[in-house]
Write an enzyme that holds these catalytic residues in place. Structure first.
Site, PDB file in Angstrom:
ATOM      1  N   ASN A  14      -0.549  -2.849   1.736  1.00  0.00           N
ATOM      2  CA  ASN A  14      -1.833  -2.221   2.084  1.00  0.00           C
ATOM      3  C   ASN A  14      -2.986  -2.981   1.444  1.00  0.00           C
ATOM      4  O   ASN A  14      -4.024  -3.206   2.070  1.00  0.00           O
ATOM      5  CB  ASN A  14      -1.850  -0.755   1.662  1.00  0.00           C
ATOM      6  N   MET A  94       1.840   3.861  -8.388  1.00  0.00           N
ATOM      7  CA  MET A  94       2.848   4.879  -8.675  1.00  0.00           C
ATOM      8  C   MET A  94       2.581   5.658  -9.965  1.00  0.00           C
ATOM      9  O   MET A  94       3.498   5.960 -10.715  1.00  0.00           O
ATOM     10  CB  MET A  94       4.241   4.218  -8.734  1.00  0.00           C
ATOM     11  N   ARG A  95       1.306   5.930 -10.233  1.00  0.00           N
ATOM     12  CA  ARG A  95       0.982   6.791 -11.375  1.00  0.00           C
ATOM     13  C   ARG A  95       0.040   7.884 -10.899  1.00  0.00           C
ATOM     14  O   ARG A  95      -0.754   7.655  -9.986  1.00  0.00           O
ATOM     15  CB  ARG A  95       0.266   5.992 -12.477  1.00  0.00           C
ATOM     16  N   ILE A  96       0.114   9.020 -11.564  1.00  0.00           N
ATOM     17  CA  ILE A  96      -0.824  10.101 -11.244  1.00  0.00           C
ATOM     18  C   ILE A  96      -2.036   9.934 -12.143  1.00  0.00           C
ATOM     19  O   ILE A  96      -1.899   9.808 -13.368  1.00  0.00           O
ATOM     20  CB  ILE A  96      -0.152  11.471 -11.440  1.00  0.00           C
ATOM     21  N   HIS A 113      -1.288   7.760   2.155  1.00  0.00           N
ATOM     22  CA  HIS A 113      -0.017   8.478   1.991  1.00  0.00           C
ATOM     23  C   HIS A 113       0.755   8.439   3.312  1.00  0.00           C
ATOM     24  O   HIS A 113       0.174   8.679   4.375  1.00  0.00           O
ATOM     25  CB  HIS A 113      -0.299   9.933   1.581  1.00  0.00           C
ATOM     26  N   ASP A 145      -8.309  13.939  -5.439  1.00  0.00           N
ATOM     27  CA  ASP A 145      -8.808  14.988  -6.339  1.00  0.00           C
ATOM     28  C   ASP A 145      -7.752  15.239  -7.405  1.00  0.00           C
ATOM     29  O   ASP A 145      -6.831  14.432  -7.570  1.00  0.00           O
ATOM     30  CB  ASP A 145      -9.208  16.246  -5.552  1.00  0.00           C
ATOM     31  N   ASP A 149      -1.862  14.382  -3.668  1.00  0.00           N
ATOM     32  CA  ASP A 149      -2.034  14.213  -2.217  1.00  0.00           C
ATOM     33  C   ASP A 149      -2.743  15.409  -1.575  1.00  0.00           C
ATOM     34  O   ASP A 149      -2.393  15.839  -0.471  1.00  0.00           O
ATOM     35  CB  ASP A 149      -0.661  13.978  -1.538  1.00  0.00           C
TER      36      ASP A 149
HETATM   37  C1  GRF Z   1       2.875   2.921   1.239  1.00  0.00           C
HETATM   38  O1  GRF Z   1       3.823   3.494   2.079  1.00  0.00           O
HETATM   39  C2  GRF Z   1       1.825   3.940   0.856  1.00  0.00           C
HETATM   40  O2  GRF Z   1       1.586   4.867   1.860  1.00  0.00           O
HETATM   41  C3  GRF Z   1       2.453   4.611  -0.323  1.00  0.00           C
HETATM   42  O3  GRF Z   1       3.137   3.598  -1.020  1.00  0.00           O
HETATM   43  C4  GRF Z   1       3.470   2.547  -0.116  1.00  0.00           C
HETATM   44  C5  GRF Z   1       2.886   1.297  -0.681  1.00  0.00           C
HETATM   45  O4  GRF Z   1       3.219   0.164   0.063  1.00  0.00           O
HETATM   46  N1  GRF Z   1       1.454   5.299  -1.105  1.00  0.00           N
HETATM   47  P1  GRF Z   1       2.468  -1.210  -0.191  1.00  0.00           P
HETATM   48  O5  GRF Z   1       2.640  -1.529  -1.693  1.00  0.00           O
HETATM   49  O6  GRF Z   1       1.041  -1.047   0.174  1.00  0.00           O
HETATM   50  O7  GRF Z   1       3.193  -2.202   0.648  1.00  0.00           O
END
Ligand code: GRF
Length: 204
Positions: A14, A94-96, A113, A145, A149
């Site tokens: 992304n 991957m952290r809140i 998401h 927020d 999610d």
């Molecule tokens: C994606 O599926 C996103 O929706 C989720 O984590 C994944 C990250 O993929 N939050 P990338 O690292 O952007 O390839």
């Protein structure tokens, strides 16, 4: 013009689609970009620096008591990423984030998401969709927020679920749409064409 921080933990696909859109001029209104990872070996770091020449940093937990998010704020502010002049994109981060962090950057943090929120919040959204047997799922870009999610929804895209789908095949189909809507959402946010009213986002 706004500064942009992209927070990642992994492969960064992304992030890559956002960087590509900025480079090609598809997203304007962005001045400086910084990519931060909480994992030193995140493949996205190399993509950002080598393929796009973007500045990257790694923020790790601190043994001396400073919380992770405090360190993150210091690193962001050192790079001129403040609430008034910036956008923060979570891209597979991957952290809140702590409530304090969210408050400091209120309505300036967006996340992608892999489900049609409010369905299938949290981890393994694609697996949750397969277990639930839904025929349609998708992806959502939302403001971050205090909840997980739960923030106001910016954009969504539907993706069909087929009987033969596996987690991998469904994730791949959703990911194609994630790349598209994340760029669109960032474009809207960077151009100030969004209004938040009664916890709903309206395009103006
Ligand atoms: C994606 O599926 C996103 O929706 C989720 O984590 C994944 C990250 O993929 N939050 P990338 O690292 O952007 O390839």
């Amino acid at each position: 013009m706004k500064n942009l921080a992209i927070l990642i933990s992994g492969r960064g696909s992304n992030m890559k689609s956002i960087l590509r859109a900025i480079k090609s001029g598809e997203i304007d209104g962005i001045k400086n970009v910084l990519v931060i990872s909480n994992r030193p070996n995140a493949p996205g770091l190399e993509i950002a620096s080598k393929e796009f020449g973007i500045k990257t940093s790694i923020v790790l937990p601190d043994e001396n008591g400073q919380t992770f998010d405090e360190k993150l704020i210091v690193e962001l502010q050192r790079n001129d990423i403040f609430e008034h002049n910036s956008i923060i994109c979570l891209a597979g981060y991957m952290r809140i984030l702590s409530p304090e962090f969210v408050k400091i950057y209120k309505n300036k943090i967006i996340n992608i998401h892999p489900s049609l929120l409010p369905s299938f919040k949290g981890l393994n959204a694609q697996k949750q969709a397969l277990i639930a047997g839904v025929k349609v799922t998708g992806c959502t870009v939302h403001l971050v927020d205090d909840g997980i999610d739960t923030g106001p929804i910016l954009l969504q895209k539907c993706v069909p679920v087929y009987d033969a789908d596996t987690i991998d095949s469904l994730s791949a189909r959703i990911l194609v749409e994630e790349h598209e809507i994340y760029v669109k959402a960032l474009k809207l946010l960077a151009s100030n064409r969004l209004l938040l009213k009664d916890n709903k986002i309206i395009q103006i």
